[in-house]
Design an enzyme around this catalytic site. Structure first.
Site, PDB file in Angstrom:
ATOM      1  N   TYR A 131      -9.904  -1.236  -0.798  1.00  0.00           N
ATOM      2  CA  TYR A 131      -8.752  -1.822  -1.471  1.00  0.00           C
ATOM      3  C   TYR A 131      -8.968  -3.239  -1.999  1.00  0.00           C
ATOM      4  O   TYR A 131      -8.124  -3.752  -2.740  1.00  0.00           O
ATOM      5  CB  TYR A 131      -7.539  -1.763  -0.540  1.00  0.00           C
ATOM      6  CG  TYR A 131      -7.094  -0.346  -0.318  1.00  0.00           C
ATOM      7  CD1 TYR A 131      -6.308   0.301  -1.264  1.00  0.00           C
ATOM      8  CD2 TYR A 131      -7.499   0.368   0.805  1.00  0.00           C
ATOM      9  CE1 TYR A 131      -5.920   1.623  -1.077  1.00  0.00           C
ATOM     10  CE2 TYR A 131      -7.118   1.687   0.990  1.00  0.00           C
ATOM     11  CZ  TYR A 131      -6.328   2.310   0.051  1.00  0.00           C
ATOM     12  OH  TYR A 131      -5.961   3.614   0.225  1.00  0.00           O
ATOM     13  N   PHE A 162       2.769   3.084   8.595  1.00  0.00           N
ATOM     14  CA  PHE A 162       3.438   3.893   7.595  1.00  0.00           C
ATOM     15  C   PHE A 162       2.419   4.592   6.707  1.00  0.00           C
ATOM     16  O   PHE A 162       2.687   5.077   5.670  1.00  0.00           O
ATOM     17  CB  PHE A 162       4.391   3.029   6.732  1.00  0.00           C
ATOM     18  CG  PHE A 162       3.755   1.773   6.166  1.00  0.00           C
ATOM     19  CD1 PHE A 162       3.119   1.802   4.947  1.00  0.00           C
ATOM     20  CD2 PHE A 162       3.806   0.583   6.870  1.00  0.00           C
ATOM     21  CE1 PHE A 162       2.539   0.662   4.421  1.00  0.00           C
ATOM     22  CE2 PHE A 162       3.228  -0.565   6.342  1.00  0.00           C
ATOM     23  CZ  PHE A 162       2.595  -0.522   5.133  1.00  0.00           C
TER      24      PHE A 162
END
Length: 422
Positions: free
Chosen positions: A136, A422
């Site tokens: 990322y 999450f």
């Protein structure tokens, strides 16, 4: 690359079609995600839970004909930043690309579309938990919060607890029966620590998911609730895995969640976990790096703490994000920001702030610190020092003294931490 505003579809002239997720495509979309993470199935309860939380208008799928070959979602969250403000943030999640379609630009196209969408939604931050941290950085994310895992030898380690610990009352309770009380404790803690997420409707069920496949031989989820003067002040959720060796019992307590409103409650809960019968090890994963138990133990080496990256942070709107937090020491500095993936952030910004508030505006003034958006993401929650990043060659000081000023200002008295994934 072009986007059809009516359909939400993106095309790049021959690659997989990128479009907003439709409800009747969810099973294929989710199956692609599970396959990307090894293909291990989930219980019907888990699958229903994630289906119920999926925000379809904020989820993307890459399609090769009828086959879903890529997925990415973005939950609506509010993230606590230094100073206690709750800032809109996109919780990037469910990112996966089919192994058959790697190195075709699928992930890049999803990340490009997603960050454009996040900007259009007016959310200045994007955050994620990375299965592979190396992926990322090229999209502007950096580790902004860390956590520790520990394997504590409770047969050898002792706790020194603060005054008032004996005044805390503990009782067992079924996790579902005390969920509301536990959530009330969690809600009070959210503004106290950068990186915390305000619990959105439905997310409280995450803590109750208890599939046997994830217990690794341990008990069903157990819960102990702490109270003082008749008010619930904390709780711990855990499992127990019994074991026996040549010298007797060697069971393990597996801590899932622990939240406490005051030091005495915190100490009482940890002391309880240390003393559960027939166990000699306490496994605690994903805990704050500054958590108090580390300073109550008699032997930190026998706790085997290990540092690990946690929340990755991406500033989608540099000006809004930097103005949303406060600064623990006065700062007045011109930042020259580099951001190739989101060029609207690139350029010079004057950041002025203190413990009461801040502003961050475009400026033509000369740069005083030069850094990339990744460095801003790393330092944003106060857990990573700009001075440390400069020592690594990732921040350049132009005006003498600007680095010290900004490093002090960006810091946080409380280490950033995110309580649930999450």
């Amino acid at each position: 690359m072009a986007t059809d505003g009516a359909t939400g579809r993106t095309t790049d002239g021959g690659g997989p079609e990128l479009r907003v997720l439709r409800r009747d495509d969810w099973d294929k979309w989710y199956d692609n995600l599970l396959r990307a993470f090894g293909g291990v199935g989930e219980s019907a309860e888990e699958r229903e839970f994630w289906n119920s939380l999926t925000e379809f208008d904020r989820s993307l799928g890459a399609w090769d004909g009828d086959d879903c070959v890529g997925s990415a979602g973005a939950f609506r969250f509010r993230l606590t930043v230094p100073g206690g403000a709750s800032v809109p943030a996109a919780g990037v999640t469910m990112v996966g690309v089919a192994a058959t379609h790697r190195r075709r630009g699928v992930l890049t196209s999803m990340m490009r579309r997603q960050l454009d969408d996040v900007r259009s939604w007016g959310e200045p931050l994007a955050v994620l938990w990375a299965s592979e941290p190396a992926i990322y950085g090229r999209f502007g994310y950096a580790v902004g919060a860390y956590h520790i895992n520990a394997e504590i030898d409770t047969s050898q380690v002792r706790l020194s607890v603060p005054d008032g610990t004996d005044d805390v009352r503990l009782r067992y309770a079924a996790p579902a029966d005390v969920l509301d009380a536990c959530e009330a404790v969690y809600a009070q803690l959210v503004p106290r620590r950068p990186g915390m997420l305000a619990r959105q409707p439905g997310w409280e069920r995450l803590s109750l998911l208890d599939p046997e496949s994830e217990r690794d031989g341990a008990s069903p989820l157990q819960c102990v609730v702490a109270s003082r003067d008749g008010e619930v002040t904390g709780y711990a959720r855990f499992r127990v895995r019994l074991g026996w060796g040549p010298t007797g019992h060697n069971g393990t307590v597996v801590l899932e969640d622990l939240d406490a409103l005051d030091p005495a409650t915190d100490a009482a809960l940890w002391r309880f976990l240390f003393g559960i019968d027939l166990t000699t090890t306490l496994t605690a994963r994903g805990r704050p790096v500054d958590e108090a138990w580390q300073y109550m133990v008699s032997d930190i080496r026998r706790c085997r703490p290990r540092l690990r990256d946690q929340l990755h942070v991406r500033l989608v709107d540099v000006g809004t994000a930097l103005a949303a937090r406060t600064y623990q020491a006065p700062v007045d500095v011109v930042l020259e920001v580099e951001d190739a993936f989101c060029p609207w952030n690139a350029g010079r910004w004057r950041l002025t702030g203190n413990a009461k508030g801040a502003s961050c505006e475009r400026t033509e003034d000369a740069a005083e610190l030069v850094l990339g958006v990744r460095e801003l993401g790393a330092a944003y929650l106060g857990g990573v020092s700009l001075a440390a990043l400069a020592a690594a060659g990732r921040v350049r000081e132009v005006r003498e003294g600007a680095l010290t000023e900004a490093s002090l200002g960006f810091g946080s008295v409380v280490a950033p931490w995110t309580a649930h994934g999450f």
